[in-house]
Scaffold this active site. Structure first.
Site, PDB file in Angstrom:
ATOM      1  CE1 TYR A   1     -12.933  13.794 -15.488  1.00  0.00           C
ATOM      2  CE2 TYR A   1     -12.795  13.527 -13.113  1.00  0.00           C
ATOM      3  CZ  TYR A   1     -13.097  13.015 -14.362  1.00  0.00           C
ATOM      4  OH  TYR A   1     -13.574  11.741 -14.480  1.00  0.00           O
TER       5      TYR A   1
ATOM      6  CG  ASP B   1      -5.792  17.391 -13.867  1.00  0.00           C
ATOM      7  OD1 ASP B   1      -5.130  16.782 -14.740  1.00  0.00           O
ATOM      8  OD2 ASP B   1      -6.859  16.961 -13.396  1.00  0.00           O
TER       9      ASP B   1
ATOM     10  NE  ARG C   1      -2.382   1.570   3.500  1.00  0.00           N
ATOM     11  CZ  ARG C   1      -2.289   0.828   4.582  1.00  0.00           C
ATOM     12  NH1 ARG C   1      -2.780  -0.401   4.594  1.00  0.00           N
ATOM     13  NH2 ARG C   1      -1.702   1.277   5.668  1.00  0.00           N
TER      14      ARG C   1
ATOM     15  CE  LYS D   1      -9.520  10.102 -18.042  1.00  0.00           C
ATOM     16  NZ  LYS D   1      -9.702  11.327 -17.294  1.00  0.00           N
TER      17      LYS D   1
HETATM   18  C1  LIG Z   1     -10.254  11.692 -16.003  1.00  0.00           C
HETATM   19  C2  LIG Z   1      -9.727  12.907 -15.331  1.00  0.00           C
HETATM   20  C3  LIG Z   1      -9.566  12.957 -13.945  1.00  0.00           C
HETATM   21  C4  LIG Z   1      -9.981  11.815 -13.039  1.00  0.00           C
HETATM   22  O1  LIG Z   1      -9.150  10.709 -13.228  1.00  0.00           O
HETATM   23  P1  LIG Z   1      -9.594   9.179 -12.967  1.00  0.00           P
HETATM   24  O2  LIG Z   1      -8.379   8.421 -13.335  1.00  0.00           O
HETATM   25  O3  LIG Z   1     -10.789   8.907 -13.816  1.00  0.00           O
HETATM   26  O4  LIG Z   1      -9.925   9.103 -11.498  1.00  0.00           O
HETATM   27  C5  LIG Z   1      -9.004  14.101 -13.395  1.00  0.00           C
HETATM   28  N1  LIG Z   1      -8.636  15.149 -14.172  1.00  0.00           N
HETATM   29  C6  LIG Z   1      -8.812  15.141 -15.504  1.00  0.00           C
HETATM   30  C7  LIG Z   1      -8.397  16.323 -16.310  1.00  0.00           C
HETATM   31  C8  LIG Z   1      -9.352  14.021 -16.133  1.00  0.00           C
HETATM   32  O5  LIG Z   1      -9.527  14.020 -17.476  1.00  0.00           O
END
Ligand SMILES: *Cc1c(COP(=O)(O)O)cnc(C)c1O
Length: 394
Positions: A114, A184, A61, A209
Site C-alpha cells: 500500500y 497486512d 487514548r 475497508k
Molecule cells: C487503505 C489501506 C491502508 C491504509 O489504511 P487507512 O485506514 O486508509 O489509513 C493500508 N493497507 C492497505 C492494504 C490498504 O488498502
C-alpha cells in the site's frame, strides 16, 4: 481450535465475540462510551491502574470500553491472543514500525505495498537510521535477509495486480533470520485468511475497508500475541497516540457482525464478473486469483478458504480506454478505497500509485490501461451489465 472449526464457527463469533450485555443497564448493543477519562474511585486503585497491577480503564487514548469490544472481536476472528485498535490503517502500520524498529535495523518487504506503508518505510523510518529493502517475490526476498532484518512485511492479495504470496513460506523465511513476519490482511480479511495459522506473527488491517464495510469510518487494528500487543499499546497509543474513537469503534462492531455475509457476496460477485469478462475482446489482461491461469491460483485456493476476494483488475490497453470505461460505469463510484458494500472503481497509475514513477509502474504491471474494481454486494447481474455496457464505450 482446529482450522476447520475456526471457519465453521466464524459467523457465530463475528456476531458474538467481544459482546456482553452491559452489566449496569442491560443495554444489548455495546454502548458508545463517550468519555475521555474514567474515575478511579480511590487513590490506591488509581496507582494500581497506572502501574499495570490492575486491569481497567483510566484514559481513552489507551483503552476505552467500546474500542475494547472491537479489539476483542478482531482478536477472536484472527485467532490471536489480543488486538489493538488505531485511528487508521496507517496509525496501525506506524505503531508497528515505531514499536519494533530501532536505528541500525532493517525491514524487507515484498512490493508493491500500500502506498502509505511504502511511504512510512521509505520516507519516515529511513530518517531514523532504518534500512528498507524491497523484493518482488519470495526468491528475491530470501537474498535480502540478514540478522539485521527485524521485520518482513507483505500484503496478499497485492494491490492492484492481485498477486498472491505463500504466507507459510514467507513466515519460514522471516523466522530463519529471527525477524517478525508482518502481514497486512486488509484485502483478504480473517474470513478468507487468518495469517497466524500460516506462521505470521503480526496481522494488521485498514479497518476502513472490509471490516467496516460501509465506507463510513477510518480505522486500523493490529492482531497478534499478548507479548507484542503490550508494547504496541504502550508505544502506539500511550506514547504516539493514534487512538480510535468510541463512535468509530461502535460502527466497526456493527460492521464486523456481517463480515461473513458481505464477504460471501463480494467473492461471488467478483467471481461472476471475472468469469463474464474472460475472453472479452476489450480486456487485454484480467487479474483475478480465482481464475485457473492466475499464477497465484493454487496458493490462493489453499490460503483463502477456497474463495478469492472481492477485487478484480483489468488492463484495457491504454489510458484513454481506461478513462472512457471508468467514465461510462454507472454503478461503480470512481473513488479510492475498497471493501464497501457499494462498488468502487479506480485508475491506479494516475491516482494511488502515481508517485511510484513510470519505471516502477511498468515493472509492477501497473500499466496506463489498468483499472481496479472493488466489487460491491449489489446484484451481480446488474454489475456485469454495467461493466459490459461501459466496455462497449471504448
Ligand atoms: C487503505 C489501506 C491502508 C491504509 O489504511 P487507512 O485506514 O486508509 O489509513 C493500508 N493497507 C492497505 C492494504 C490498504 O488498502
Amino acid at each position: 481450535m482446529s482450522t476447520q472449526n475456526q471457519q465453521a464457527e466464524f459467523g457465530t463469533r463475528a456476531v458474538h465475540a467481544g459482546h456482553r450485555v452491559d452489566p449496569q443497564t442491560g443495554a444489548h448493543a455495546v454502548p458508545i462510551y463517550a468519555t475521555s477519562t474514567f474515575g478511579y474511585f480511590d487513590a490506591q486503585r488509581g496507582a494500581r491502574l497506572f502501574a499495570g497491577e490492575e486491569p481497567g480503564f483510566f484514559y481513552s487514548r489507551v483503552l476505552n470500553p467500546t474500542v475494547r469490544a472491537f479489539e476483542e472481536k478482531v482478536a477472536n476472528l484472527e485467532g490471536t491472543e489480543d488486538a489493538v485498535a488505531f485511528a487508521s490503517g496507517m496509525g496501525a502500520a506506524s505503531a508497528i514500525a515505531l514499536t519494533f524498529l530501532k536505528s541500525g535495523d532493517e525491514v524487507a518487504f515484498v512490493g508493491p505495498l500500500y502506498g502509505g506503508t511504502e511511504g512510512l518505510l521509505n520516507e519516515v523510518m529511513t530518517q531514523f537510521g532504518v534500512t528498507i529493502r524491497e523484493a518482488h517475490d519470495l526468491d528475491a526476498l530470501r537474498g535480502l535477509l540478514s540478522e539485521r532484518t527485524k521485520l518482513v512485511w507483505l500484503e496478499t492479495p497485492m494491490n492492484p495486480t492481485l498477486g498472491i504470496i505463500d504466507l507459510q513460506a514467507a513466515s519460514e523465511l522471516a523466522h530463519s533470520v529471527g525477524a517478525l513476519m508482518v502481514v497486512d490482511n486488509t484485502f483478504a480479511t480473517p474470513y478468507l485468511t487468518r495469517p497466524t495459522e500460516h506462521g505470521v506473527d503480526i496481522v494488521m488491517h485498514s479497518a476502513t475497508k472490509y471490516l467496516s464495510g460501509h465506507g463510513d469510518v477510518i480505522a486500523g487494528v493490529v492482531a497478534t500475541r499478548a507479548e507484542l500487543t503490550e508494547p504496541l499499546r504502550g508505544h502506539g497509543l500511550r506514547h504516539i497516540g493514534a487512538a480510535l474513537g468510541p463512535f468509530e469503534a461502535y460502527l466497526l462492531i456493527r460492521g464486523v457482525k456481517t463480515l461473513p455475509l458481505r464477504m460471501e457476496k463480494h467473492c461471488q460477485n467478483a467471481a461472476a464478473l471475472a468469469e463474464a469478462l474472460q475472453g472479452h475482446p476489450a480486456v487485454k489482461h484480467l487479474y483475478y486469483p480465482g481464475l485457473s491461469d492466475h499464477p497465484g491460483h493454487a496458493v490462493a485456493a489453499r490460503q483463502m478458504n477456497g474463495k478469492f476476494g472481492g477485487l478484480v483488475s483489468l488492463d484495457l490497453g491504454t489510458q484513454d480506454n481506461a478513462f472512457a470505461f471508468l467514465n461510462a460505469l454507472k454503478l461503480f463510484t470512481q473513488a479510492v478505497s475498497l471493501g464497501d458494500v457499494e462498488s468502487l472503481s479506480s485508475h491506479p497509475a494516475s491516482t494511488t500509485h502515481q508517485l511510484l514513477g513510470e519505471e516502477t509502474l511498468a515493472r509492477q504491471g501497473i500499466t496506463p490501461g489498468l483499472v481496479r474494481l472493488s466489487v460491491g454486494i449489489e446484484d451481480s447481474a446488474d454489475l456485469i451489465a454495467d461493466v459490459m455496457q461501459a466496455l462497449g464505450k471504448i
